[in-house]
Motif scaffolding. Structure first.
Motif, mmCIF file in Angstrom:
data_model
loop_
_atom_site.group_PDB
_atom_site.id
_atom_site.type_symbol
_atom_site.label_atom_id
_atom_site.label_comp_id
_atom_site.label_asym_id
_atom_site.label_seq_id
_atom_site.Cartn_x
_atom_site.Cartn_y
_atom_site.Cartn_z
ATOM 1 N N CYS A 25 -3.319 40.022 51.177
ATOM 2 C CA CYS A 25 -2.046 39.523 50.671
ATOM 3 C C CYS A 25 -2.184 38.021 50.487
ATOM 4 N N GLY A 26 -1.129 37.372 50.119
ATOM 5 C CA GLY A 26 -1.155 35.937 49.888
ATOM 6 C C GLY A 26 -1.288 35.637 48.407
ATOM 7 N N PHE A 27 -1.358 34.362 48.069
ATOM 8 C CA PHE A 27 -1.386 33.921 46.677
ATOM 9 C C PHE A 27 -0.275 34.648 45.920
ATOM 10 N N LYS A 28 -0.595 35.275 44.825
ATOM 11 C CA LYS A 28 0.419 36.000 44.048
ATOM 12 C C LYS A 28 0.163 37.497 44.092
ATOM 13 N N MET A 29 -0.490 37.972 45.152
ATOM 14 C CA MET A 29 -0.723 39.407 45.318
ATOM 15 C C MET A 29 0.588 40.081 45.706
ATOM 16 N N ALA A 30 0.585 41.383 45.649
ATOM 17 C CA ALA A 30 1.774 42.139 46.045
ATOM 18 C C ALA A 30 2.124 41.819 47.491
ATOM 19 N N PRO A 31 3.407 41.688 47.810
ATOM 20 C CA PRO A 31 3.803 41.381 49.187
ATOM 21 C C PRO A 31 3.514 42.554 50.123
ATOM 22 N N CYS A 32 3.491 42.264 51.397
ATOM 23 C CA CYS A 32 3.298 43.300 52.410
ATOM 24 C C CYS A 32 4.538 44.195 52.467
ATOM 25 N N PRO A 33 4.388 45.426 52.975
ATOM 26 C CA PRO A 33 5.551 46.299 53.138
ATOM 27 C C PRO A 33 6.607 45.665 54.049
ATOM 28 N N PHE A 34 7.812 46.215 54.023
ATOM 29 C CA PHE A 34 8.962 45.645 54.720
ATOM 30 C C PHE A 34 8.762 45.472 56.223
ATOM 31 N N ASP A 35 7.945 46.298 56.879
ATOM 32 C CA ASP A 35 7.759 46.199 58.330
ATOM 33 C C ASP A 35 6.515 45.404 58.702
ATOM 34 N N MET A 36 5.921 44.715 57.707
ATOM 35 C CA MET A 36 4.716 43.918 57.932
ATOM 36 C C MET A 36 4.929 42.502 57.434
ATOM 37 N N CYS A 38 2.554 38.848 56.099
ATOM 38 C CA CYS A 38 1.267 38.349 55.625
ATOM 39 C C CYS A 38 0.796 37.253 56.582
ATOM 40 N N VAL A 39 -0.344 37.482 57.222
ATOM 41 C CA VAL A 39 -0.907 36.535 58.180
ATOM 42 C C VAL A 39 -2.095 35.842 57.514
ATOM 43 N N PRO A 40 -2.084 34.499 57.417
ATOM 44 C CA PRO A 40 -3.190 33.787 56.767
ATOM 45 C C PRO A 40 -4.523 34.052 57.468
ATOM 46 N N ASP A 41 -5.588 34.136 56.679
ATOM 47 C CA ASP A 41 -6.925 34.344 57.229
ATOM 48 C C ASP A 41 -7.535 33.051 57.754
ATOM 49 N N ASN A 42 -7.015 31.918 57.338
ATOM 50 C CA ASN A 42 -7.551 30.623 57.743
ATOM 51 C C ASN A 42 -6.468 29.841 58.472
ATOM 52 N N ALA A 43 -6.753 29.418 59.707
ATOM 53 C CA ALA A 43 -5.769 28.681 60.514
ATOM 54 C C ALA A 43 -5.395 27.339 59.892
ATOM 55 N N TYR A 44 -6.241 26.793 59.043
ATOM 56 C CA TYR A 44 -5.965 25.503 58.417
ATOM 57 C C TYR A 44 -5.098 25.634 57.166
ATOM 58 N N CYS A 45 -4.789 26.845 56.789
ATOM 59 C CA CYS A 45 -3.910 27.100 55.644
ATOM 60 C C CYS A 45 -2.816 28.056 56.115
ATOM 61 N N PRO A 46 -1.749 27.535 56.721
ATOM 62 C CA PRO A 46 -0.737 28.402 57.323
ATOM 63 C C PRO A 46 0.254 29.039 56.351
ATOM 64 N N HIS A 47 0.175 28.734 55.065
ATOM 65 C CA HIS A 47 1.142 29.252 54.098
ATOM 66 C C HIS A 47 0.514 30.369 53.269
ATOM 67 N N PRO A 48 0.905 31.619 53.515
ATOM 68 C CA PRO A 48 0.316 32.729 52.769
ATOM 69 C C PRO A 48 0.523 32.642 51.260
ATOM 70 N N SER A 49 1.496 31.861 50.820
ATOM 71 C CA SER A 49 1.714 31.748 49.377
ATOM 72 C C SER A 49 0.627 30.902 48.708
ATOM 73 N N HIS A 54 -3.820 38.735 55.309
ATOM 74 C CA HIS A 54 -3.852 40.192 55.457
ATOM 75 C C HIS A 54 -2.538 40.652 56.087
ATOM 76 N N CYS A 55 -2.171 41.900 55.839
ATOM 77 C CA CYS A 55 -0.910 42.446 56.334
ATOM 78 C C CYS A 55 -1.057 42.920 57.778
ATOM 79 N N GLU A 56 -0.085 42.556 58.606
ATOM 80 C CA GLU A 56 -0.006 43.015 59.994
ATOM 81 C C GLU A 56 1.432 43.439 60.274
ATOM 82 N N PHE A 57 1.608 44.341 61.244
ATOM 83 C CA PHE A 57 2.955 44.743 61.637
ATOM 84 C C PHE A 57 3.697 43.540 62.219
#
Length: 143
Positions: A25-36, A38-49, A54-57
Motif C-alpha cells: 500500500c502507500g503512494f497512490k495504490m489502492a487503500p487497505c481494507p476498512f479494518d486495516m 497502511c504501515v510504512p516500510d521505512n521508519a524514516y518515511c512515516p507518511h504512507p501517502s 504494507h497492510c496490517e490489522f
C-alpha cells in the motif's frame, strides 16, 4: 431474502479484506481494507501517502499457541483460538499460531444484526454456523 443477501455481501467483503494482510500500500495504490491500516516500510518515511508500506490489522492481539519453542500463553480473561480475521485454514491444528481473544468480546451480527462498538470489527465466530448453508442468523465476535 434481503437479510441473507446483505449478510452474504458483508461476509464476502470480509473474506476479501482478510486475505490482504501484508498487501503493498502507500503512494497512490489502492487503500487497505476498512479494518486495516497502511504501515510504512521505512521508519524514516512515516507518511504512507509518500512512501511504500504494507497492510496490517488496526487492532492487535497477542499471538498464542502454534509450533514454537516457547508458545505464548494468554493472560487471564482471554482464550487462545484461531484468528477469525484470516481466511479459513487449518490454523492451530496445523501448528500455526492463534490469537488471544478476550472472553468478553462483544457478539455481533446474528438475527438482530448487532453492530460492534466503535473501533472494533465483526468477524465470523469460527463455529459450525454457515451463512451460506442455511445459517442466515450466524453471529460473530467483535475484534
Amino acid at each position: 431474502m434481503l437479510f441473507q443477501t446483505m449478510l452474504l455481501a458483508l461476509i464476502t467483503s470480509l473474506a476479501l479484506a482478510q486475505s490482504e494482510v501484508g498487501r503493498p500500500c502507500g503512494f497512490k495504490m489502492a487503500p487497505c481494507p476498512f479494518d486495516m491500516k497502511c504501515v510504512p516500510d521505512n521508519a524514516y518515511c512515516p507518511h504512507p501517502s509518500r512512501c511504500p508500506g504494507h497492510c496490517e490489522f488496526k487492532n492487535k492481539y497477542d499471538q498464542c499457541g502454534g509450533f514454537t519453542p516457547r508458545p505464548h500463553v494468554c493472560r487471564r480473561g482471554s482464550r487462545c483460538q484461531d484468528d477469525p480475521r484470516l481466511p479459513p485454514n487449518c490454523g492451530m491444528a496445523c501448528d500455526a499460531p492463534g490469537i488471544c481473544i478476550p472472553e468478553n468480546a462483544p457478539f455481533c451480527g446474528g438475527f438482530m444484526g448487532l453492530a460492534c462498538p466503535k473501533g472494533l470489527y465483526c468477524y465470523d465466530a469460527l463455529d459450525d454456523c454457515d451463512p451460506n448453508n442455511g445459517g442466515a442468523d450466524c453471529g460473530g465476535i467483535c475484534l
